[in-house]
Scaffold this motif. Structure first.
Motif, PDB file in Angstrom:
ATOM      1  N   GLY A   1       7.513  -0.670  10.601  1.00 26.80           N
ATOM      2  CA  GLY A   1       6.878   0.640  10.587  1.00 26.80           C
ATOM      3  C   GLY A   1       5.440   0.671  11.055  1.00 26.80           C
ATOM      4  O   GLY A   1       4.667   1.552  10.636  1.00 26.80           O
TER       5      GLY A   1
ATOM      6  N   VAL B   1       5.792   1.538   3.938  1.00 20.81           N
ATOM      7  CA  VAL B   1       6.745   0.711   4.684  1.00 20.81           C
ATOM      8  C   VAL B   1       7.388  -0.359   3.811  1.00 20.81           C
ATOM      9  O   VAL B   1       8.436  -0.906   4.173  1.00 20.81           O
TER      10      VAL B   1
ATOM     11  N   PHE C   1      11.234   4.102   2.583  1.00 20.76           N
ATOM     12  CA  PHE C   1      11.150   3.821   4.012  1.00 20.76           C
ATOM     13  C   PHE C   1      12.373   3.054   4.497  1.00 20.76           C
ATOM     14  O   PHE C   1      12.926   3.352   5.562  1.00 20.76           O
TER      15      PHE C   1
END
Length: 235
Positions: free
Chosen positions: A64, A145, A150
Protein backbone atom coordinates in the motif's frame (compact mmCIF):
# COMPACT_ATOMS: atom_id res chain seq x y z
CA UNK A 1 -86.86 21.24 -49.97
CA UNK A 2 -85.25 19.03 -47.38
CA UNK A 3 -81.51 19.06 -47.64
CA UNK A 4 -79.89 15.77 -48.46
CA UNK A 5 -77.44 14.56 -45.85
CA UNK A 6 -73.87 15.26 -46.79
CA UNK A 7 -71.89 12.27 -47.89
CA UNK A 8 -69.37 10.95 -45.39
CA UNK A 9 -65.81 11.47 -46.52
CA UNK A 10 -64.15 8.33 -47.70
CA UNK A 11 -61.15 7.02 -45.78
CA UNK A 12 -58.89 7.99 -48.65
CA UNK A 13 -59.85 11.70 -48.49
CA UNK A 14 -57.60 12.44 -45.49
CA UNK A 15 -54.11 11.12 -44.79
CA UNK A 16 -53.79 8.85 -41.81
CA UNK A 17 -52.60 10.64 -38.72
CA UNK A 18 -49.42 9.33 -37.10
CA UNK A 19 -49.91 7.43 -33.91
CA UNK A 20 -48.57 8.64 -30.58
CA UNK A 21 -45.89 5.95 -30.70
CA UNK A 22 -44.67 7.10 -34.12
CA UNK A 23 -44.51 10.73 -32.94
CA UNK A 24 -42.54 9.68 -29.83
CA UNK A 25 -40.07 7.61 -31.85
CA UNK A 26 -39.50 10.52 -34.24
CA UNK A 27 -38.94 12.94 -31.35
CA UNK A 28 -36.55 10.58 -29.55
CA UNK A 29 -34.35 9.86 -32.54
CA UNK A 30 -30.82 8.96 -31.48
CA UNK A 31 -28.47 11.92 -32.10
CA UNK A 32 -25.53 11.26 -34.39
CA UNK A 33 -23.15 12.64 -31.78
CA UNK A 34 -24.00 9.68 -29.54
CA UNK A 35 -21.92 7.49 -31.85
CA UNK A 36 -18.72 8.88 -30.34
CA UNK A 37 -19.68 7.58 -26.87
CA UNK A 38 -17.76 4.35 -27.42
CA UNK A 39 -14.62 6.27 -28.37
CA UNK A 40 -14.93 8.42 -25.24
CA UNK A 41 -15.41 5.32 -23.09
CA UNK A 42 -12.42 3.55 -24.65
CA UNK A 43 -10.04 6.47 -24.18
CA UNK A 44 -11.21 7.10 -20.61
CA UNK A 45 -10.93 3.43 -19.62
CA UNK A 46 -7.46 3.17 -21.15
CA UNK A 47 -6.41 6.27 -19.18
CA UNK A 48 -7.96 4.95 -15.97
CA UNK A 49 -6.36 1.55 -16.31
CA UNK A 50 -2.98 3.08 -17.16
CA UNK A 51 -3.07 5.43 -14.18
CA UNK A 52 -4.08 2.72 -11.73
CA UNK A 53 -1.68 0.08 -13.02
CA UNK A 54 1.28 2.46 -12.89
CA UNK A 55 0.44 3.36 -9.27
CA UNK A 56 -1.13 0.26 -7.73
CA UNK A 57 0.76 -3.06 -8.04
CA UNK A 58 -1.16 -6.08 -9.29
CA UNK A 59 -0.06 -8.12 -6.26
CA UNK A 60 -2.99 -8.36 -3.79
CA UNK A 61 -0.47 -8.59 -0.92
CA UNK A 62 1.31 -5.34 -1.81
CA UNK A 63 2.08 -3.00 1.08
CA UNK A 64 0.00 0.00 0.00
CA UNK A 65 2.83 2.45 -0.64
CA UNK A 66 0.62 4.10 -3.29
CA UNK A 67 -1.59 5.48 -0.50
CA UNK A 68 1.30 7.83 0.30
CA UNK A 69 3.21 8.37 -2.95
CA UNK A 70 0.52 8.22 -5.66
CA UNK A 71 -2.64 9.57 -4.03
CA UNK A 72 -3.14 12.27 -6.67
CA UNK A 73 -2.71 9.87 -9.58
CA UNK A 74 -5.11 7.34 -8.11
CA UNK A 75 -7.61 10.08 -7.24
CA UNK A 76 -7.55 11.35 -10.82
CA UNK A 77 -8.27 7.86 -12.14
CA UNK A 78 -11.19 7.43 -9.74
CA UNK A 79 -12.71 10.77 -10.78
CA UNK A 80 -12.71 9.63 -14.41
CA UNK A 81 -14.61 6.39 -13.66
CA UNK A 82 -18.16 7.91 -13.52
CA UNK A 83 -17.64 9.64 -16.88
CA UNK A 84 -16.42 6.39 -18.43
CA UNK A 85 -19.50 4.63 -17.04
CA UNK A 86 -21.87 7.19 -18.55
CA UNK A 87 -20.11 6.94 -21.91
CA UNK A 88 -20.39 3.13 -21.75
CA UNK A 89 -24.15 3.36 -21.21
CA UNK A 90 -24.42 5.63 -24.26
CA UNK A 91 -22.36 3.16 -26.26
CA UNK A 92 -24.76 0.35 -25.30
CA UNK A 93 -27.68 2.55 -26.33
CA UNK A 94 -26.08 3.23 -29.71
CA UNK A 95 -25.57 -0.50 -30.30
CA UNK A 96 -29.17 -1.30 -29.43
CA UNK A 97 -30.37 1.52 -31.68
CA UNK A 98 -28.42 0.05 -34.60
CA UNK A 99 -29.85 -3.40 -33.92
CA UNK A 100 -33.42 -2.13 -34.01
CA UNK A 101 -35.91 -4.86 -34.92
CA UNK A 102 -33.07 -7.34 -35.47
CA UNK A 103 -32.38 -7.51 -31.74
CA UNK A 104 -32.70 -11.08 -30.48
CA UNK A 105 -34.15 -11.37 -26.98
CA UNK A 106 -31.74 -14.05 -25.78
CA UNK A 107 -28.52 -12.41 -26.93
CA UNK A 108 -29.86 -8.95 -26.06
CA UNK A 109 -30.45 -10.08 -22.48
CA UNK A 110 -26.96 -11.55 -22.08
CA UNK A 111 -25.35 -8.65 -23.92
CA UNK A 112 -27.17 -5.96 -21.93
CA UNK A 113 -26.93 -7.83 -18.62
CA UNK A 114 -23.19 -8.46 -18.88
CA UNK A 115 -22.63 -4.78 -19.75
CA UNK A 116 -24.55 -3.58 -16.68
CA UNK A 117 -22.86 -6.10 -14.38
CA UNK A 118 -19.44 -5.11 -15.73
CA UNK A 119 -20.21 -1.45 -15.13
CA UNK A 120 -21.43 -2.21 -11.59
CA UNK A 121 -18.25 -4.18 -10.87
CA UNK A 122 -16.07 -1.30 -12.05
CA UNK A 123 -18.03 1.15 -9.90
CA UNK A 124 -17.78 -1.05 -6.80
CA UNK A 125 -14.04 -1.51 -7.32
CA UNK A 126 -13.54 2.24 -7.72
CA UNK A 127 -15.62 2.89 -4.60
CA UNK A 128 -13.46 0.52 -2.54
CA UNK A 129 -10.24 2.12 -3.77
CA UNK A 130 -11.71 5.53 -2.97
CA UNK A 131 -12.64 4.33 0.51
CA UNK A 132 -9.04 3.30 1.12
CA UNK A 133 -7.86 6.75 0.00
CA UNK A 134 -10.35 8.43 2.30
CA UNK A 135 -9.39 6.20 5.22
CA UNK A 136 -5.70 6.93 4.67
CA UNK A 137 -6.39 10.65 5.01
CA UNK A 138 -7.58 10.23 8.62
CA UNK A 139 -5.50 7.21 9.63
CA UNK A 140 -1.70 7.03 9.44
CA UNK A 141 -0.78 5.04 6.34
CA UNK A 142 1.54 2.69 8.20
CA UNK A 143 -1.28 1.83 10.59
CA UNK A 144 -3.85 1.36 7.82
CA UNK A 145 -1.76 -0.90 5.57
CA UNK A 146 -0.98 -3.22 8.50
CA UNK A 147 -4.62 -3.52 9.52
CA UNK A 148 -7.07 -6.35 8.65
CA UNK A 149 -9.27 -3.71 6.99
CA UNK A 150 -6.64 -2.94 4.34
CA UNK A 151 -5.90 -6.63 3.77
CA UNK A 152 -9.58 -7.45 3.29
CA UNK A 153 -10.27 -4.44 1.04
CA UNK A 154 -7.17 -5.02 -1.09
CA UNK A 155 -7.98 -8.71 -1.56
CA UNK A 156 -11.58 -7.87 -2.49
CA UNK A 157 -10.43 -5.31 -5.07
CA UNK A 158 -8.07 -7.87 -6.59
CA UNK A 159 -10.80 -10.53 -6.88
CA UNK A 160 -13.33 -8.07 -8.33
CA UNK A 161 -10.91 -7.01 -11.05
CA UNK A 162 -9.04 -10.23 -11.86
CA UNK A 163 -12.03 -12.59 -11.67
CA UNK A 164 -15.39 -10.88 -12.05
CA UNK A 165 -14.52 -7.88 -14.24
CA UNK A 166 -12.40 -9.98 -16.60
CA UNK A 167 -15.03 -12.71 -16.96
CA UNK A 168 -17.84 -10.23 -17.53
CA UNK A 169 -15.73 -8.43 -20.13
CA UNK A 170 -15.21 -11.76 -21.90
CA UNK A 171 -18.94 -12.53 -21.89
CA UNK A 172 -19.69 -9.05 -23.22
CA UNK A 173 -17.16 -9.44 -26.04
CA UNK A 174 -18.44 -12.91 -26.95
CA UNK A 175 -22.15 -12.01 -27.03
CA UNK A 176 -21.61 -8.68 -28.78
CA UNK A 177 -19.45 -10.35 -31.44
CA UNK A 178 -22.18 -12.95 -31.96
CA UNK A 179 -24.76 -10.21 -32.42
CA UNK A 180 -22.46 -8.51 -34.93
CA UNK A 181 -22.16 -11.70 -37.00
CA UNK A 182 -25.89 -12.44 -36.95
CA UNK A 183 -27.11 -8.92 -37.68
CA UNK A 184 -24.14 -7.71 -39.78
CA UNK A 185 -24.14 -4.28 -38.17
CA UNK A 186 -20.33 -4.26 -38.44
CA UNK A 187 -17.68 -6.05 -40.53
CA UNK A 188 -17.20 -9.73 -39.84
CA UNK A 189 -13.52 -9.28 -38.96
CA UNK A 190 -14.46 -7.12 -35.97
CA UNK A 191 -16.62 -9.95 -34.63
CA UNK A 192 -13.90 -12.56 -35.18
CA UNK A 193 -11.41 -10.31 -33.42
CA UNK A 194 -13.91 -9.97 -30.58
CA UNK A 195 -14.06 -13.77 -30.21
CA UNK A 196 -10.26 -13.97 -30.04
CA UNK A 197 -10.07 -11.20 -27.46
CA UNK A 198 -12.86 -12.81 -25.43
CA UNK A 199 -10.80 -15.99 -25.18
CA UNK A 200 -7.80 -13.97 -23.99
CA UNK A 201 -9.86 -12.25 -21.30
CA UNK A 202 -11.67 -15.39 -20.15
CA UNK A 203 -8.73 -17.78 -19.98
CA UNK A 204 -5.60 -15.64 -20.08
CA UNK A 205 -6.32 -13.10 -17.34
CA UNK A 206 -4.33 -15.13 -14.80
CA UNK A 207 -1.23 -15.11 -17.01
CA UNK A 208 -1.61 -11.70 -18.71
CA UNK A 209 -2.24 -8.95 -16.16
CA UNK A 210 -3.09 -6.37 -18.85
CA UNK A 211 -5.64 -8.58 -20.63
CA UNK A 212 -8.52 -6.33 -19.50
CA UNK A 213 -7.14 -3.69 -21.88
CA UNK A 214 -8.53 -5.66 -24.85
CA UNK A 215 -12.07 -4.53 -23.97
CA UNK A 216 -11.57 -0.77 -24.58
CA UNK A 217 -9.43 -1.53 -27.64
CA UNK A 218 -12.23 -3.61 -29.22
CA UNK A 219 -14.88 -1.05 -28.25
CA UNK A 220 -12.70 1.63 -29.85
CA UNK A 221 -12.56 -0.28 -33.15
CA UNK A 222 -16.30 -0.92 -33.07
CA UNK A 223 -17.03 2.72 -32.25
CA UNK A 224 -14.85 4.05 -35.07
CA UNK A 225 -16.83 1.92 -37.52
CA UNK A 226 -20.14 3.13 -36.05
CA UNK A 227 -19.04 6.77 -36.27
CA UNK A 228 -17.99 6.37 -39.91
CA UNK A 229 -21.30 4.69 -40.80
CA UNK A 230 -23.40 7.16 -38.80
CA UNK A 231 -21.98 10.36 -40.28
CA UNK A 232 -21.98 8.83 -43.77
CA UNK A 233 -25.76 8.48 -43.69
CA UNK A 234 -27.96 11.33 -44.96
CA UNK A 235 -29.84 13.30 -42.32
Amino acid sequence: MPQSPSADPSPGDHPARPTAGEVTRAALKTPKAAAIAGIVFSLLLLAIFGLLRSAVPADPLERGIWLITDRGQVGLALNLVPFAGIAFLWFIGVLRDRLGAQEDRFFATVFFGSALLLLATIFVTAAMIGALLLASSVTPADVLVNSPTFTFARATIYILVSVYAHKLAGVFLFTTSTVVIVTRIAPRWIALLGYALAVIVLFGSYFISWSFMVLPIWVLLMSIHIVMETFRRPV
